[in-house]
Scaffold this active site. Sequence first.
Site, PDB file in Angstrom:
ATOM      1  N   GLU A  45       0.752  -1.247  -0.050  1.00 49.99           N
ATOM      2  CA  GLU A  45      -0.006  -0.099  -0.031  1.00 49.99           C
ATOM      3  C   GLU A  45       0.891   1.192   0.017  1.00 49.99           C
ATOM      4  O   GLU A  45       2.017   1.200   0.641  1.00 49.99           O
ATOM      5  CB  GLU A  45      -0.948  -0.071   1.283  1.00 49.99           C
ATOM      6  CG  GLU A  45      -1.750   1.219   1.325  1.00 49.99           C
ATOM      7  CD  GLU A  45      -2.617   1.165   2.416  1.00 49.99           C
ATOM      8  OE1 GLU A  45      -2.517   0.384   3.346  1.00 49.99           O
ATOM      9  OE2 GLU A  45      -3.798   2.146   2.210  1.00 49.99           O
ATOM     10  N   GLU A 387     -11.962  -4.016   3.851  1.00 48.68           N
ATOM     11  CA  GLU A 387     -12.375  -3.974   5.306  1.00 48.68           C
ATOM     12  C   GLU A 387     -13.554  -2.563   5.449  1.00 48.68           C
ATOM     13  O   GLU A 387     -13.512  -1.791   6.293  1.00 48.68           O
ATOM     14  CB  GLU A 387     -11.308  -3.579   6.394  1.00 48.68           C
ATOM     15  CG  GLU A 387     -10.310  -2.392   6.005  1.00 48.68           C
ATOM     16  CD  GLU A 387      -9.251  -2.177   7.337  1.00 48.68           C
ATOM     17  OE1 GLU A 387      -8.684  -3.004   7.507  1.00 48.68           O
ATOM     18  OE2 GLU A 387      -9.411  -1.096   7.882  1.00 48.68           O
TER      19      GLU A 387
END
Length: 660
Positions: A45, A387
């Site tokens: 990321e 998420e």
Amino acid sequence: MRKSGLLIALVVFTGFSFLSVRKTDAQTAKAGKPISPDLFGLFFEDINYSADGGLYAELVQNRSFEYNPTERREWSQFSFWEYISPGYSYGRISVETKTPVHPNNPHYMVLTVEFVGSYEQFKGESGVGIKNSGFDGMVVRAGEKYNFSLFVQQLSDAPVLLSVTLQTPKGKVLAEASVSTASKTWQKYTATLTAVEGTDSASLVVLAKTEGQLALDMISLFPEKTFKNRTNGLRADLAQKLADMKPAFIRFPGGCLVHGDGLGNMYRWKNTIGPIEERKAQRNIWGYHQTAGLGYLEYFQFCEDIGAKPLPVVPAAVSCQNSGGTWRIGGTGQKAIPDEEMDEYIQEMLDLIEWANGPATSEWGAKRATAGHPESFNLEYIGVGNEDKITPEFEERFKEIYDAVKTKHPEITVIGTVGPFHSGEDFEKGWKIAEELKLQMVDEHYYVQPEWLMANVHRYDKYPRSSGKVYLGEYASWGNKLKNAIAEAAYLTGLERNGDVVHLASYAPLLAKKGFTQWTTDMIFFDNVNILLTPNYHVQKMFMTNQGETWFDKIISKNESDTTLAASCVQDSKTGDIILKLVNYSDTGKPMKVNLGKFGKIAPQAEQTVLSGQPGDENTFENLQKIIPVTSSIEVAKSFEYAAPPMSLTVIRIKESGKK
Ligand code: AHR
């Protein structure tokens, strides 16, 4: 916690008992249990300056004048640039938007050179231009080549001569080249600079040596030696550390970066392919700028270069629930793409699959081919959502995307999402959706204390075997000390044991730049020169480079009541090697017994790699090598006892007799 009526957690420990908690059938006991061949991979990321200023090898910061105050209050389009007019020269600069190179890249700089001073008595440099020191100084090495490029629109009639130099902070020239403009429309110019001397703190100086007016944009400098010498490539030393791990897959581009800080900030893959001057830079959810220079093409290419499967994660048409500020406290910031835009959004997902796998004759496959990759990237997995808060809006959109992808591409595994924690409302709701839709896999996330990992080594023993598989997409114990890494190692033996239900796992986050971190526990820290490999990295690497496709029960036994010990045994089908992983999460050495009776003849000399030390040990920039794995040879037999050192992970690789 999900419950299963089908499986019994069986723990029968009497004195030394086998490290087995699931009832296994006779076949498993003899032949071993097939487990995921893709179990251990990487999570990337752009957090902690992992991409720009990190893995992405671009040396110029704010190369296209797109930094702005919505990213950081103190930033402007001219941040990280300095106007210079050495000697008696003078001129002016401005940032404009009227005729950009490409609408996705709206700002550019106009340089007006009114006078270039060259008084005889003045011995120094002259000219009007700009200077960039990159991400806290550019690292330049003697004898190495650097590829410079920029876009120029000559606004005055006469051509302008530009000198391009790399300089030390005191102005010593380390490398030089020149470019003469020749077009009244935007044109790309390139030059190669060869450094005669090195420094860790160079600046790039672009200086007009003749009078006139120019528009400048996308001013770029890359070391020629990127990873695999790719243009627009990756920082070679950092990329190599990732390649050394031999990950089975790489997940990208996040994390929360995927669903973004509000709808307008989602990561839209189409903005990140094509020529860099046409890509759309944007604010990063982690509070800085992402150029998208490291985009989908580069991610897929890197995966291919290191033999890892690509695992892109796309937003489930909702933004991060923490949008608008309060990280982890919110839950109110999720915004959904309006219904009337969903068809177009879904098409974007389908186009991604065509771009990755479609023939070069297809619309999106052709774009991949034009970018230099006519072959398919062999995409197998796509994560939808990260998420997310499981709201009705999320659920509706996830289902729409899932149906469309599965209908058109049944061959693709769509990975669902079950919230940011190992349990709780989103976790339960996410799994419920997964069960309703019969999803092949879902993405679990949890950041926990090492004690939690030790107490939950058997978490997946209890998971039903008949429903969706698990992608443990983000996990870590809070900390980069040896004890954190060893607790993770113990947990990973549990993932191997359950490699029939846990299909993929990736530690997170991966990279963090010293002084620029938003997340404290990371696998690799770096600055512009050094790379700090944490004990957590070494554990991950020891598991990744020792993956197997078959797990064996009843090979390693230990004292029944000792929960600080964990172990697993797998076999690598490519080599036939039997691989033992033995973990001791305590401060005393402890024995474990190995019984290889169910295997054929084995070579008496095996290779052992041990990572051990004090629980609080960690690597630092002052001592990068305090905790590193040590490899040596060990004598093994069909049955032997291994003394696991205190706070340790040992990997023993045993060859079948006669095999090299
Ligand atoms: O890994 C850092 C962050 O942790 C990720 O962006 C997010 O998905 C998780 O909460």
